[in-house]
Design an enzyme around this catalytic site. Sequence first.
Site, PDB file in Angstrom:
ATOM      1  N   CYS A 252      -2.599   9.312   8.842  1.00  0.00           N
ATOM      2  CA  CYS A 252      -1.107   9.736   9.051  1.00  0.00           C
ATOM      3  C   CYS A 252      -0.784  10.966   8.300  1.00  0.00           C
ATOM      4  O   CYS A 252      -1.548  11.963   8.861  1.00  0.00           O
ATOM      5  CB  CYS A 252      -0.193   8.687   8.697  1.00  0.00           C
ATOM      6  SG  CYS A 252       1.585   9.123   9.191  1.00  0.00           S
ATOM      7  N   ASN A 292       3.929   6.109  12.372  1.00  0.00           N
ATOM      8  CA  ASN A 292       5.302   6.625  11.500  1.00  0.00           C
ATOM      9  C   ASN A 292       5.287   7.850  11.211  1.00  0.00           C
ATOM     10  O   ASN A 292       4.705   8.066   9.715  1.00  0.00           O
ATOM     11  CB  ASN A 292       5.658   5.605  10.644  1.00  0.00           C
ATOM     12  CG  ASN A 292       7.013   6.172   9.761  1.00  0.00           C
ATOM     13  OD1 ASN A 292       7.706   6.772   9.840  1.00  0.00           O
ATOM     14  ND2 ASN A 292       7.034   5.666   8.527  1.00  0.00           N
ATOM     15  N   HIS A 335      -1.752   4.397  12.617  1.00  0.00           N
ATOM     16  CA  HIS A 335      -2.102   3.401  11.385  1.00  0.00           C
ATOM     17  C   HIS A 335      -3.164   2.257  12.011  1.00  0.00           C
ATOM     18  O   HIS A 335      -2.467   1.481  12.596  1.00  0.00           O
ATOM     19  CB  HIS A 335      -0.960   2.727  10.715  1.00  0.00           C
ATOM     20  CG  HIS A 335      -0.134   3.783   9.925  1.00  0.00           C
ATOM     21  ND1 HIS A 335      -0.201   3.791   8.559  1.00  0.00           N
ATOM     22  CD2 HIS A 335       0.627   4.750  10.377  1.00  0.00           C
ATOM     23  CE1 HIS A 335       0.590   4.617   8.107  1.00  0.00           C
ATOM     24  NE2 HIS A 335       1.026   4.939   9.038  1.00  0.00           N
ATOM     25  N   GLU A 337      -4.605   0.064  10.443  1.00  0.00           N
ATOM     26  CA  GLU A 337      -4.161  -1.275   9.617  1.00  0.00           C
ATOM     27  C   GLU A 337      -2.749  -2.077  10.434  1.00  0.00           C
ATOM     28  O   GLU A 337      -2.517  -3.032   9.796  1.00  0.00           O
ATOM     29  CB  GLU A 337      -4.036  -1.118   8.256  1.00  0.00           C
ATOM     30  CG  GLU A 337      -2.647  -0.625   7.651  1.00  0.00           C
ATOM     31  CD  GLU A 337      -2.261   0.833   8.143  1.00  0.00           C
ATOM     32  OE1 GLU A 337      -1.014   1.242   7.853  1.00  0.00           O
ATOM     33  OE2 GLU A 337      -3.248   1.595   8.616  1.00  0.00           O
TER      34      GLU A 337
END
Length: 361
Positions: A252, A292, A335, A337
């Site tokens: 990110c 995000n 992401h 994860e």
Amino acid sequence: MARGYLVLEDGTVYEGELFGGVSDACGEVVFGTGMCGYQESLTDPSYEGQILVMTYPLIGNYGINEDFNQSSGIHVRGLVVREYCTEPSPMYGGRTLDDFLKQFGVPGISGIDTRDLVIRIRTGGTVKGMITSDGSDLEGVISNLKKMPAPSESNLVAKVACKEITKEDMGKDITVGLIDCGVKAGIPRDLKSRFNIITFPYDTPADVVVDSGVEGVLISNGPGDPAHPDIAKTTVRTIDELSSQLPLYGICFGSQLIAIAMGGSTYKLKFGHRGTNQPVKYNGKVYITSQNHGYAVDDHSLEGTGLIADQFNINDGSVEGVKHKDLPIFTSQYHPEASAGPWDTMFLFDQFQRTIKGERK
């Protein structure tokens, strides 16, 4: 329930009902498209400085559980929902969203036509806004919002990153460094299943990282503008110096910083990517990812840097990951994860591990 207002700098005013913390809040108004994961979003440090609008109409129905937190507190400045659930399922203990927001003094507003609000943001781009209980001078609020600096003009990373170096020995045979720009808890969780970790503050010099003995470095997610001068003088410089010495993986914000450090540039997206359902094409396959971010790497700026854009967003074609043609460096704008979201790209942590092992002499 008290009446309140969401005021936008373009003069739009939405009236609704206040819940959560009793305070006014200003920030950049953005939207997230996840049907779940509201707690992970609230506690994600990448939302520092922002008022979050949830597009899914009912929020809070499964309550709050400490296991879902991505940090020690809430980072959004305010929450906007169509409807919040006052009687959540007892599955996770039954704690309400209202109570969670009150704990951290963060205001929420419900009863807003979030569909209209999101269409407005998608059409005109993200805007500054304010949640307030005082409707006596809304014109004054609008005037102040227009003058207010954007949150990204300040060094938001400094507010959320760790302040000291920490070490976690998991009994693994590889130790990696984690440069914390506002890391979500899911990233060290998945790193610790594979590595020992040394976590460094965002402004740690490269020689300190190298002298620690780590065999690779992950640069984390974080809030704000990756081209901020304070980040250029610290994290970007560190990455530049590390790039010829250690394998690097950026997630990110970390992806954007690697691009800048290698000579590329970034730009602000019109309304960003926030949610758990963003499609990314990588190696001939499409993965559904959790994202995000409000900035992206400029593909055209990578010419001559050694970096190659090898992942792209299906919706708008923006860069979702780069790799270096010669050095052991790669990134993902999304992401792997998740937390919350799909785990389709968890294999990238294994790829990081293989990259490190391949660099061992």
